[in-house]
Design a protein around this motif. Structure first.
Motif, PDB file in Angstrom:
ATOM      1  N   GLU A  89       0.841  -1.216   0.000  1.00 46.34           N
ATOM      2  CA  GLU A  89       0.000   0.000   0.000  1.00 46.34           C
ATOM      3  C   GLU A  89       0.866   1.252   0.000  1.00 46.34           C
ATOM      4  O   GLU A  89       0.550   2.245  -0.676  1.00 46.34           O
ATOM      5  N   MET A  90       1.964   1.229   0.759  1.00 43.54           N
ATOM      6  CA  MET A  90       2.849   2.405   0.830  1.00 43.54           C
ATOM      7  C   MET A  90       3.455   2.691  -0.542  1.00 43.54           C
ATOM      8  O   MET A  90       3.535   3.832  -0.994  1.00 43.54           O
ATOM      9  N   ARG A 114       2.872   5.825  -3.072  1.00 44.49           N
ATOM     10  CA  ARG A 114       4.007   6.654  -3.484  1.00 44.49           C
ATOM     11  C   ARG A 114       4.045   6.835  -5.005  1.00 44.49           C
ATOM     12  O   ARG A 114       4.274   7.927  -5.516  1.00 44.49           O
ATOM     13  N   PHE A 115       3.794   5.748  -5.737  1.00 43.22           N
ATOM     14  CA  PHE A 115       3.833   5.814  -7.198  1.00 43.22           C
ATOM     15  C   PHE A 115       2.507   6.299  -7.787  1.00 43.22           C
ATOM     16  O   PHE A 115       2.447   6.650  -8.957  1.00 43.22           O
ATOM     17  N   ARG A 141       5.635  -0.723 -15.670  1.00 37.35           N
ATOM     18  CA  ARG A 141       6.291   0.532 -16.070  1.00 37.35           C
ATOM     19  C   ARG A 141       7.708   0.682 -15.573  1.00 37.35           C
ATOM     20  O   ARG A 141       8.532   1.313 -16.225  1.00 37.35           O
ATOM     21  N   PHE A 142       8.001   0.144 -14.391  1.00 36.25           N
ATOM     22  CA  PHE A 142       9.327   0.370 -13.802  1.00 36.25           C
ATOM     23  C   PHE A 142      10.151  -0.899 -13.604  1.00 36.25           C
ATOM     24  O   PHE A 142      11.352  -0.821 -13.392  1.00 36.25           O
ATOM     25  N   ARG A 194      11.497  -3.604  -5.952  1.00 30.81           N
ATOM     26  CA  ARG A 194      12.231  -4.134  -4.787  1.00 30.81           C
ATOM     27  C   ARG A 194      12.933  -3.004  -4.035  1.00 30.81           C
ATOM     28  O   ARG A 194      13.003  -3.016  -2.811  1.00 30.81           O
ATOM     29  N   ALA A 195      13.467  -2.046  -4.753  1.00 31.57           N
ATOM     30  CA  ALA A 195      14.112  -0.906  -4.098  1.00 31.57           C
ATOM     31  C   ALA A 195      13.073  -0.102  -3.318  1.00 31.57           C
ATOM     32  O   ALA A 195      13.328   0.343  -2.188  1.00 31.57           O
ATOM     33  N   ALA A 196      11.891   0.045  -3.921  1.00 39.07           N
ATOM     34  CA  ALA A 196      10.812   0.783  -3.243  1.00 39.07           C
ATOM     35  C   ALA A 196      10.372   0.054  -1.977  1.00 39.07           C
ATOM     36  O   ALA A 196       9.987   0.675  -0.986  1.00 39.07           O
TER      37      ALA A 196
END
Ligand code: S3P
Length: 181
Positions: free
Chosen positions: A37-38, A42-43, A53-54, A60-62
């Motif tokens: 959810e976070m 954020r995106f 898209r990413f 994983r970094a997010a």
């Protein structure tokens, strides 16, 4: 290492982390932090769209960034199924609190994840085989990271929450010295 006061839920997709996390937060009145959810907030995108898209690496970094934003307070932490893939994530989770591995048998997981097509990693030609292989690779990681496991295959939410709260209490009273230090 000092362990925090969070209850952290880890486990494979479909193991019940999100529902049990909500249930536990309601029962304990603790704030709930859900990494999916976070990241989604954020995106401003759904998880599946972030993957498209990413890519997975960015996701994983997010995840690691999201974990870093969870306060060191009593909370309920809900994670995505791949959180254990990065050892640094497991370190952060240990610092946050007690880690519970929500497990379920393969058929139950498959039945639960098949209800919705929201999991990008299972959108393959043979999702059953994909699930099987991912589970084989990840099960040891969940086991190793967790303080204890609960099999959610046949339990109701109340029963899973009860079992978690009971075991957390036992674990805390057994190790009080090192927690309260
Ligand atoms: C993933 C699990 C998902 C979500 C993403 C990747 C994984 O969360 O984080 O699709 O790698 O297992 P759930 O476990 O809540 O489905």
């Amino acid at each position: 290492m000092n362990r925090g006061e969070a209850i952290v839920l880890i486990g494979f997709m479909g193991s019940g982390k999100s529902s049990i996390g909500r249930h536990l937060a309601q029962r304990t009145k603790l704030p709930r932090y859900d990494t999916d959810e976070m990241i989604s907030a954020r995106f401003g995108l759904k998880i599946a769209e972030i993957f498209v898209r990413f890519g997975e690496e960015e996701f994983r970094a997010a995840e690691t960034d999201a974990l870093g934003q969870i306060p060191a307070r009593p909370t309920i932490v809900v994670t995505g199924g791949g959180i254990v893939l990065r050892p640094e994530n497991v370190e952060i989770l240990r610092q946050l609190g007690i880690i519970v591995n929500l497990a379920a048998d393969k058929e139950t997981l498959y039945e639960r994840v098949s209800r919705r097509a929201t999991r990008p990693l299972l959108q393959t030609e043979n999702p059953r085989a994909t699930l099987s292989e991912m589970l084989r690779l990840r099960e040891p990681l969940y086991r190793e990271a967790a303080d204890f496991a609960i099999d959610t295959s046949v339990l109701r939410h109340e029963e899973v929450s009860d079992a978690i709260l009971k075991q957390v209490q036992e674990l805390r009273s057994r190790t009080r010295g090192s927690y309260d230090g």
